[in-house]
Scaffold this motif. Sequence first.
Motif, short mmCIF file in Angstrom:
data_model
loop_
_atom_site.label_atom_id
_atom_site.label_comp_id
_atom_site.label_asym_id
_atom_site.label_seq_id
_atom_site.Cartn_x
_atom_site.Cartn_y
_atom_site.Cartn_z
N ASN A 110 30.21 21.59 -30.62
CA ASN A 110 29.80 22.71 -31.89
C ASN A 110 31.13 23.55 -32.04
O ASN A 110 31.62 23.82 -30.94
CB ASN A 110 28.64 23.37 -31.32
CG ASN A 110 27.23 22.47 -31.77
OD1 ASN A 110 26.28 23.17 -31.60
ND2 ASN A 110 27.26 21.31 -31.99
N GLN A 121 22.41 22.22 -28.69
CA GLN A 121 23.09 21.43 -27.79
C GLN A 121 22.20 21.09 -26.47
O GLN A 121 21.60 22.13 -26.05
CB GLN A 121 24.49 21.85 -27.64
CG GLN A 121 25.24 21.80 -28.77
CD GLN A 121 26.59 22.56 -28.48
OE1 GLN A 121 26.84 23.59 -28.57
NE2 GLN A 121 27.64 21.76 -28.08
N ASN A 168 20.52 25.23 -22.10
CA ASN A 168 20.90 24.81 -23.54
C ASN A 168 21.03 25.93 -24.33
O ASN A 168 20.86 25.83 -25.55
CB ASN A 168 19.71 23.75 -24.04
CG ASN A 168 19.68 22.71 -23.32
OD1 ASN A 168 20.59 22.27 -22.45
ND2 ASN A 168 18.48 21.81 -23.13
N ALA A 210 29.35 20.43 -36.21
CA ALA A 210 29.41 19.70 -35.17
C ALA A 210 30.09 18.31 -35.13
O ALA A 210 30.57 17.88 -36.14
CB ALA A 210 27.91 19.05 -34.75
#
Length: 460
Positions: free
Chosen positions: A444, A419, A375, A62
């Motif tokens: 990511n 995320q 998400n 990330a």
Amino acid sequence: MVRSLKNPKKAKRKNKESKRGDGSSSSSVPSMPAEVWQPGVDKLEEGEELQCDLSAYNALHAFSIGWPCLSFDVVRDSLGLVRTEFPHTAYFVAGTQAEKPSYNSIGIFKITNISGKRRELVPSKSAADKSDMESDSSDSDEDSDDELGGSGCVNRIRAMSQNPHICASWADTGHVQIWDFSSHLNALAESETEGSQGSSSVFNQAPLLKLGGHKDEGYAIDWSPLVPGRLISGDCKSCIHLWEPTSGSTWNVDSTPFRGHSASVEDLQWSPTEPNVFASCSVDGNIAIWDIKQKSPVVSFKAHNADVNVISWNRLASCMLASGSDDGSFSICDLRMLKEGDSVVAHFEYHKHPVTSIEWSPHEASTLAVSSADNQLTIWDLSLEKDEEEEAEFRAKTKEQVNAPENLPPQLLFIHQGQKDLKELHWHTQIPGMIVSTALDGFNILMPSNIQTTLPSDGS
């Protein structure tokens, strides 16, 4: 379509990542037996937390470039067409959505030392017993980046595959801009990794061209994969404009738009095989196929019962077009069946919130990735079917009951979480199995361990 990010906040620049997934990615393992947890179905009880299982990834990293980005693109490089050895290096271009318009910028950045490890799909007993899980998500480096300030909120940005230093961006000011980032990419390519982690330079650079012909802002834009420099852009007033290159740095923009939708044009995709053909999708629920020789669609059909947010034209199987909707569903159309009326050959209703991005794998014709406002980033292989014998063999090999939920589609290969407010994803065309995604809390880079068909076996 829900486009903007909720409460964008500037993230502190990090060279090293400390946490991943919905829970911690530290070296500790849960004391309780792991269970399958279904996003959107199962609830977390008091005292429970989700932990990222790093053994499910060949690589997971990330990073953030400051303000969150609605859109980005992978920039093709000269490091090799098919790269399979860790560590990897990748180049990206991204546009921000900042708290104030004057804070926005376009970033060109290079990520180095993307490390990872090829994992066995069925770990050996000795490997399964190890409690010191390698944290592959903590050792990538943001080498450096160049930022172009004051460009307005960037709704979408795309790099030309044939000339990756040329990029097109859609701004919330209602302008489409063409940029030449060759000097910045050259500087990044020549930069040394050591001593430059996280360094940043800010420039004020004028675009090569700025189109003010659209009547409103937009999100749809795509470079032709067959004709270098040919570009299409679509706006929220349902108009599509064609850009034809006249040289390496100039374009003629057709002032007469293509019209065929009754609402905002959300996404555009050129055909991977026919240079004059492209597809569009719209808030009106339709997908249209166009030929640039005429201003009305060759064919238009109802694709979803809600807004069609995104489309992806399969470059390995050019008859297949994927689409994602505001109702969370996504569909696969076989364009050869359009004359027969119903061209939908697969329809999935797994996601419960709007689909925000969809893209076919550049290396596997039956594989695609989907991101959603729930998400979740999911990966699908449409060639798979439920095989009870194979499942029984797998359970025998692992000597345990997998307890996979019965209602999961057999085509669902992988679910990635962690995320917030996912907006866009892209496969890396030169690194098989690598996906990059952007969200409210940054980027990511992931390489799921079960996306291995194009990768050579690890000889070690």
